[in-house]
Design an enzyme around this catalytic site. Structure first.
Site, PDB file in Angstrom:
ATOM      1  NE  ARG A   1      49.093 -48.451 -24.325  1.00 15.03           N
ATOM      2  CZ  ARG A   1      48.823 -47.064 -24.285  1.00 15.03           C
ATOM      3  NH1 ARG A   1      48.637 -46.141 -25.411  1.00 15.03           N
ATOM      4  NH2 ARG A   1      48.336 -46.294 -23.022  1.00 15.03           N
TER       5      ARG A   1
ATOM      6  N   GLY B   1      44.102 -44.591 -16.685  1.00 14.14           N
ATOM      7  CA  GLY B   1      43.477 -44.414 -15.690  1.00 14.14           C
ATOM      8  C   GLY B   1      42.770 -45.879 -14.891  1.00 14.14           C
TER       9      GLY B   1
END
Length: 717
Positions: free
Chosen positions: A329, A201
């Site tokens: 990741r 975000g």
């Protein structure tokens, strides 16, 4: 012996002498030849993810090395590690992002590999390249894949070539402000500005009108530069009723790539996830398979290795999906995938990094049941979810089981710092289906207690109980859509709850007097001999509370048989509970039998507040202070104040400036996020109290207006 490697297995054959016949014979085996795992790894992270990695490493007999900043010296991940090293001051840029220092510690400690966790250096291609040159294994994808997928613009072109659908938008190199604004106009408002190398975000802004574009672009770039050292952005069409559906993928160095099904992460606030589930509700098996296959195609397009998540944005009206980005990741929400696939994805990462084949191939993977993850944040949902900081004075968590899992990096007594993400823990649950998993989640949330700062636990309980959420009608605008239901007024105060709080305070007071008498070796003290004794108030103790603007008075009367009569007076009624039996269960809970019902309730006093974890949820009662302690402390309403502890990032006005209501005046930075503070009125700025770079506590005046100043002068005159 000869070994032939394929994408599916390692085929081995050779010649051996039969010990009985003494004749040679040829043998053949399809058994997978596994390379040994690492002896020691360094975890270049903090908090719950560092602890999560350590648990798997410990299970596998791998030693762990922790790194910590000055602020984390006493953190849980430091205590859990086999070795720990300080890497600098609290700010991330001076500690957890210092690649040189981390590599130096890896060398010093003898760590063979580095696990980056998520955030910090986890998607830094330069760091992965450095490790390769240092002959230290990076437990993650190759730098080339991170570079390709780390650029939101480049990744869009790669996905188009791989026939993965993408959202309409501008993903090019031209970063001129006017050009980007023109592209936004072509795309059509509302649009989404996103940092090219963004995530979580950060650097993301929704722009509803052309008038807001310039300031939102500037804010996005500034936040992106602080978080990713790159202020390039892209502009995309913002879907009004989208869902966030992502797919967990995994690939090894032998050419295998699989998907471990999808997760729905649609329920968000401030563009950050708070409640995730796996699998996603309401999808057909055909659509699930298509999502998985497109995600694997995306991974293969960049020769991906390791754990990754391909994020799609799905239109809720027609269930068409578009590639959004790939997180190169392990994701925060990976535990829900583990729960429905019976896997340990950290172990998978270690296996792949060691050069081994994936533990399971696509045909071996089956999904079982349903899982939810609720992120427990230090934040105030009633104040636009702004983050909070402070000590964890009281923490009580649900009991772990096969269906309940808690991932945390904090324990009671720790402090949530302004320097890092405000997530305290992740509560992960599993059930045989969505209904069962939701039931487990609601019960577990009801057992989670935190005192010392604001959390979103009560909000999560409301969310998990909402009919639309129970029905699986999720979308990224869910919280805004049902805002009226999410933030309903508190239910009427239950007199039994007040009675329990009062009994807890009275019993603790009695116990304190008793212990004081014992410490003074005064066995004849009347407080020891007669528990109900009160000087000047023999048989009754009076207490007073406030709940918002409601005054509550309580009288606790001591009976000779050891029971209590409790009278609770509110503005609307008086309730009396007679012959109540009560005792302290432990340092934070009381057991009381009220009207034939047995209660065991946590009651925690924090300064001039009492927190009661009652059946209806957490109830906070204020204990009024004497008037002489509060005289002069009232502050003038309407001032522009800091909503949380923060750092001043930008000041966009000066004394004498005329401003209009809604105009951006100050930009604050807290918990790695920017917050724009706008003028509450039309007026003239008279004072600006802080400068760029200043650290400011919560509820401090930022700006004064001439209108306010004039009123104050008239009052003083």
């Amino acid at each position: 012996m000869t070994t032939f490697m394929s994408a599916r297995a390692a085929f081995r054959w050779g010649t051996t002498i039969n010990p009985i016949s003494k004749k040679p014979f040829r043998w053949y085996s399809t058994e997978i030849e596994r390379k040994p795992l690492f002896d020691k790894i360094l975890i270049a992270n903090r908090g719950e993810i560092a602890c999560r990695i350590m648990r798997t490493a410990k299970k596998l007999g791998i030693k762990t090395v922790a790194v910590f900043s000055d602020a984390d010296r006493n953190a849980l991940h430091v205590k859990m590690a086999d070795e720990a090293y300080n890497i600098g001051p609290a700010p991330s840029a001076e500690s957890y992002l210092k690649a040189d220092k981390i590599i130096e510690i890896a060398r010093k400690s003898g760590a063979q590999a580095i696990h980056p966790g998520y955030g910090f250096l986890s998607e830094n291609a330069g760091f992965a390249d450095r490790l390769a040159k240092e002959n230290i294994t990076f437990i993650g994808p190759p730098a080339s894949a991170m570079t390709s997928m780390g650029s939101k613009s480049e990744s869009k072109f790669i996905m188009q070539a791989a026939k993965v659908p993408v959202v309409p938008g501008y993903h090019g190199e031209n970063q001129d402000d006017a050009f980007l604004k023109a592209e936004a106009a072509k795309i059509g408002y509302p649009v989404l500005i996103k940092a090219v190398k963004g995530g979580g975000g950060k650097g993301m802004r929704i722009v509803d009108t052309p008038e807001d574009f310039d300031i939102m672009l500037e804010s996005s770039r500034r936040e992106a530069m602080k978080s990713f050292s790159d202020d390039k952005v892209l502009v995309e069409k913002y879907l009004v009723t989208p869902r966030h559906v992502e797919v967990q993928v995994f690939a090894d160095t032998l050419g295998n790539a699989v998907y471990l099904f999808e997760r729905d992460c649609s329920v968000q606030r401030r563009h950050q996830k708070i409640l995730e589930e796996a699998p996603a509700p309401g999808l057909s098996e055909e659509l699930r398979r298509e999502l998985g296959e497109k995600a694997v195609a995306a991974a293969k397009a960049v020769n991906y290795v390791g754990a990754g998540t391909v994020e799609f944005i799905m239109d809720n009206t027609d269930q068409k999906f578009y590639f959004m980005e790939m997180n190169t990741r392990l994701q925060v929400e990976h535990p829900i995938t583990e729960m429905i696939t019976d896997t340990d994805l950290v172990q998978w990462q270690l296996e792949v990094a060691a050069g081994n084949r994936l533990p399971k191939l696509q045909g071996d993977l089956k999904k079982d049941g349903w899982a939810f993850e609720a992120r427990i944040y230090a934040e105030n949902p009633n104040n636009n979810f702004l983050p909070d900081v402070g000590p964890l004075l009281h923490v009580k968590t649900p009991e772990a089981s096969d269906s309940v899992r808690l991932e945390t990096g904090f324990v009671q007594g720790d402090e949530i710092s302004v320097h890092y993400d405000p997530m305290i823990a992740k509560l992960v649950v599993h059930g045989e289906n969505r209904t069962a998993a939701l039931r487990v989640l609601r019960k577990a949330l009801s057992e989670y207690e935190v005192v010392g700062l604001n959390t979103n636990i009560e909000f999560l309980k409301t969310l998990a109980s909402h009919p639309a959420f129970i029905a699986g009608e999720v979308e990224t605008g869910f919280i805004k859509k049902y805002e009226g239901d999410m933030f309903k007024p508190a239910p009427p105060l239950d007199p039994a709850t007040v009675a329990q709080a009062s009994l807890s305070m009275v019993l603790r007071d009695l116990e304190a007097n008793k212990q004081a008498a014992i410490a003074a070796n005064d066995a004849t003290s009347p407080f020891t001999l007669s528990p109900g004794l009160r000087l000047n108030q023999i048989s009754e103790q009076k207490l007073a509370f406030k709940l918002e603007d409601q005054d509550v008075k309580v009288g606790v009367e001591f009976n000779r048989d050891g029971t209590y009569n409790v009278r609770v007076e509110t503005p609307s009624k008086t309730t009396t509970f007679n012959k109540v039996m009560a005792k302290l269960a432990d340092e934070s809970s009381v057991i009381a039998e009220i009207e034939n019902r047995m209660y065991k309730t946590s009651v925690v006093q924090e300064g001039d507040q009492v927190h009661v974890f009652a059946e209806e949820g957490k109830v906070t009662l204020d204990v009024p202070q004497p008037k002489f302690l509060t005289v002069g402390k009232e502050e003038k309403a309407g001032s522009l104040r800091t909503p949380m502890p923060c750092k001043i990032s930008q000041v966009m006005c000066k004394p004498g400036d005329k401003v209009v209501k809604g105009q951006a005046l100050v930009i604050l930075e807290a918990m790695k996020m920017e917050h724009i503070i706008k003028s509450p009125i039309d007026g003239v700025v008279s004072d600006v109290f802080f400068n760029i770079g200043d650290m400011v506590a919560e509820n401090k005046s930022l700006i004064a207006f001439e209108e306010e100043k004039k009123e104050e002068e008239e009052i003083s005159a």
